[in-house]
Design an enzyme around this catalytic site. Structure first.
Site, PDB file in Angstrom:
ATOM      1  N   PHE A 129       1.345  -3.071   3.972  1.00 13.25           N
ATOM      2  CA  PHE A 129       2.053  -4.501   4.611  1.00 13.25           C
ATOM      3  C   PHE A 129       3.357  -4.581   4.373  1.00 13.25           C
ATOM      4  O   PHE A 129       3.813  -4.396   3.243  1.00 13.25           O
ATOM      5  CB  PHE A 129       0.993  -5.672   3.757  1.00 13.25           C
ATOM      6  CG  PHE A 129      -0.349  -5.874   4.027  1.00 13.25           C
ATOM      7  CD1 PHE A 129      -0.935  -5.018   5.253  1.00 13.25           C
ATOM      8  CD2 PHE A 129      -0.938  -6.664   3.466  1.00 13.25           C
ATOM      9  CE1 PHE A 129      -2.345  -5.216   5.407  1.00 13.25           C
ATOM     10  CE2 PHE A 129      -2.415  -6.786   3.807  1.00 13.25           C
ATOM     11  CZ  PHE A 129      -3.043  -6.260   4.729  1.00 13.25           C
ATOM     12  N   GLU A 167      -2.047   5.143  13.237  1.00 10.88           N
ATOM     13  CA  GLU A 167      -1.466   6.424  12.558  1.00 10.88           C
ATOM     14  C   GLU A 167      -1.539   7.807  13.386  1.00 10.88           C
ATOM     15  O   GLU A 167      -1.015   8.783  13.027  1.00 10.88           O
ATOM     16  CB  GLU A 167      -2.572   6.465  11.266  1.00 10.88           C
ATOM     17  CG  GLU A 167      -1.842   7.735  10.312  1.00 10.88           C
ATOM     18  CD  GLU A 167      -2.486   7.608   8.821  1.00 10.88           C
ATOM     19  OE1 GLU A 167      -2.361   8.449   8.096  1.00 10.88           O
ATOM     20  OE2 GLU A 167      -3.449   6.915   8.645  1.00 10.88           O
ATOM     21  N   LYS A 213      -9.701   7.471   1.453  1.00 13.39           N
ATOM     22  CA  LYS A 213     -10.157   6.177   1.445  1.00 13.39           C
ATOM     23  C   LYS A 213     -11.728   5.998   2.088  1.00 13.39           C
ATOM     24  O   LYS A 213     -12.521   4.993   1.759  1.00 13.39           O
ATOM     25  CB  LYS A 213      -9.188   5.156   2.435  1.00 13.39           C
ATOM     26  CG  LYS A 213      -7.880   5.044   1.727  1.00 13.39           C
ATOM     27  CD  LYS A 213      -6.912   4.086   2.544  1.00 13.39           C
ATOM     28  CE  LYS A 213      -5.706   3.666   1.943  1.00 13.39           C
ATOM     29  NZ  LYS A 213      -4.717   4.922   2.092  1.00 13.39           N
ATOM     30  N   HIS A 216      -3.198   7.980   5.635  1.00 14.17           N
ATOM     31  CA  HIS A 216      -3.417   6.702   5.233  1.00 14.17           C
ATOM     32  C   HIS A 216      -4.758   6.382   5.249  1.00 14.17           C
ATOM     33  O   HIS A 216      -5.380   5.527   4.473  1.00 14.17           O
ATOM     34  CB  HIS A 216      -2.243   5.704   5.456  1.00 14.17           C
ATOM     35  CG  HIS A 216      -2.346   4.420   4.885  1.00 14.17           C
ATOM     36  ND1 HIS A 216      -2.111   4.222   3.720  1.00 14.17           N
ATOM     37  CD2 HIS A 216      -2.427   3.248   5.467  1.00 14.17           C
ATOM     38  CE1 HIS A 216      -1.987   3.068   3.223  1.00 14.17           C
ATOM     39  NE2 HIS A 216      -2.132   2.328   4.344  1.00 14.17           N
ATOM     40  N   HIS A 240      -9.723   1.426  -0.663  1.00 10.92           N
ATOM     41  CA  HIS A 240      -8.362   1.380  -0.488  1.00 10.92           C
ATOM     42  C   HIS A 240      -7.686   0.686  -1.886  1.00 10.92           C
ATOM     43  O   HIS A 240      -8.011  -0.446  -2.230  1.00 10.92           O
ATOM     44  CB  HIS A 240      -7.816   0.372   0.614  1.00 10.92           C
ATOM     45  CG  HIS A 240      -6.434   0.376   0.893  1.00 10.92           C
ATOM     46  ND1 HIS A 240      -5.550   0.945   0.038  1.00 10.92           N
ATOM     47  CD2 HIS A 240      -5.813   0.169   2.140  1.00 10.92           C
ATOM     48  CE1 HIS A 240      -4.136   0.756   0.534  1.00 10.92           C
ATOM     49  NE2 HIS A 240      -4.350   0.210   1.824  1.00 10.92           N
ATOM     50  N   CYS A 283       0.743  -1.361   0.104  1.00 12.37           N
ATOM     51  CA  CYS A 283       0.028   0.032   0.083  1.00 12.37           C
ATOM     52  C   CYS A 283       0.819   1.362  -0.099  1.00 12.37           C
ATOM     53  O   CYS A 283       0.354   2.402  -0.146  1.00 12.37           O
ATOM     54  CB  CYS A 283      -0.925  -0.039   1.106  1.00 12.37           C
ATOM     55  SG  CYS A 283      -1.942  -1.630   1.369  1.00 12.37           S
TER      56      CYS A 283
END
Length: 412
Positions: free
Chosen positions: A398, A313, A334, A302, A339, A162
């Site tokens: 990830f 975050e 998002k 994010h 996503h 990502c």
């Protein structure tokens, strides 16, 4: 010190608009692109929702032969690149091609092609397409864009889950800053609304199963969030060295002034809950930009809508900018488009760029029940007009991949 790097063109294919203009209008209006999956039969699937690009017609841009020879993720990137090239008013045939690069990545690549050709293999090895490999491999996206742009400079694809698009943009920025290129087409593309991808994410319990209310499934920083929503699309930006842009009288959106990249080295999927390395990525980017924390006006988060990411975050922002964390506006793209995995950082940086241009920040929709552990200003549910001079776009992937990019209103 290095050379200045400007953004001179934008292109986007998203679940809420197949152009930058429609994408941005939808974000400001708080439109959700999440709905029931239409690309395959979800009868036996536990998750039946995604953020699909439903009004994409590749035949408007590509020939029948080109469509047959490219995976959907490559088609998204080509169309976005063509828009960005037009937006930047680039005349590719007269550019110095040796200094004209392409760095476009994808987190998963041609999974739709992979699934189709595996079915052919089960019937007979002879039925597998001779184009299977070039259609599937991730670097085909940069190659296909370069062929159309006649770009012969640095060319490669980045894969970091990502964080892919943010890393691609960061590497493009550095190549221009230190003289290896004058102009680079960069970003990310993804087309992973497929049976195999949805099954994999669902079985690892990473994605939302709010099938009865798709438009409310992506809810970053909300107490009732239960996972991210898989989206698809592409974002492309044109990066250009300042003098190069000035010579051709290019319009300028803003300037990239810093980039930070770190790794949690913690877990293959879960972020480090203390947020230390994500915070360090932001700090590194601000340090390179020579920007103080109190100068930051906006952060495009994010903001995945997963229980772990959103808490991490929030902590990372607090660690990175201290007291300013309580004052800065933060929102998650998002919440509306899901996503986009390897393309997420690119479409989100486009939203950040347009916030600087238009002095307005899009909302985080579906933020109805604030999580006490996510206690910052996430611009809930309604766009906010405000001056944005300095902004940060965050991306975390990830594997613990972290990236932060600092943008600044362009000043001569």
């Amino acid at each position: 010190m290095g050379r200045r790097v400007l953004i001179t063109g934008l292109g986007a294919v998203t679940p809420v608009g197949v152009s930058v203009k429609s994408f941005w209008q939808s974000l400001l209006s708080g439109v959700s692109g999440v709905s029931r999956i239409t690309r395959f039969d979800t009868t036996d699937f536990s998750v039946k929702i995604a953020a699909e690009v439903k009004d994409f017609a590749p035949s408007q841009f590509l020939s029948p032969k080109e469509i047959r020879r490219t995976d959907r993720f490559v088609q998204f990137a080509i169309v976005s690149s063509l828009e960005a090239i037009r937006d930047a008013n680039l005349k590719c045939e007269v550019e110095d091609s040796s200094k004209f690069g392409v760095i476009v990545g994808s987190g998963i690549g041609g999974i739709e092609t992979w699934e189709r050709e595996f079915k052919h293999l089960e019937q007979s090895p002879k039925r597998v397409s001779p184009l299977f490999i070039p259609m599937m491999i991730i670097n085909s996206v940069s190659a296909e864009v370069a062929i159309r742009a006649k770009a012969k400079g640095p060319n490669f694809a980045i894969v970091s889950a990502c964080a892919t698009a943010a890393h691609a943009i960061g590497e493009a920025y550095r190549l221009i800053k230190y003289g290896d290129a004058d102009i680079i087409i960069t970003g990310g593309s993804e087309a992973s609304v497929t049976p195999l991808a949805i099954s994999g994410f669902a079985n690892m319990r990473a994605i939302s199963a709010r099938n009865d209310e798709p438009e409310k499934a992506s809810r970053p920083f909300d107490l009732k969030r239960d996972g991210f929503v898989v989206g698809e699309g592409a974002g492309i930006i044109i990066l250009e060295e300042a003098n190069h842009a000035k010579k051709r009288d290019a319009k300028v959106y803003c300037e990239i002034v810093g980039c930070g990249m770190t790794c949690d080295s913690h877990h293959i999927t879960a972020p480090d809950p203390n947020g230390a390395e994500a915070a360090r990525a932001i700090k590194v980017a601000l340090s390179e930009a020579k920007i103080l924390p109190e100068e930051v006006d906006y952060i495009n988060a994010h903001g995945t809508s997963t229980p772990l990411n959103d808490k991490m975050e929030t902590q990372a922002v607090k660690l990175a900018i201290g007291k300013q964390a309580r004052k800065v506006a933060i929102s998650s793209t998002k919440s509306m488009i899901g996503h986009l995995l390897g393309a997420a950082g690119a479409v989100e940086i486009i939203a950040t760029i347009l916030s600087i241009r238009d002095s307005i920040v899009h909302p985080t929709i579906n933020l109805e029940y604030p999580d006490p552990e996510c206690d910052l200003d996430y611009v809930p549910n309604k766009a906010r007009k405000m001056p944005v001079r300095v902004a940060i776009s965050d991306s975390f992937g990830f594997g613990g991949h972290n990236a932060a990019i600092v943008l600044k209103r362009f000043e001569e």
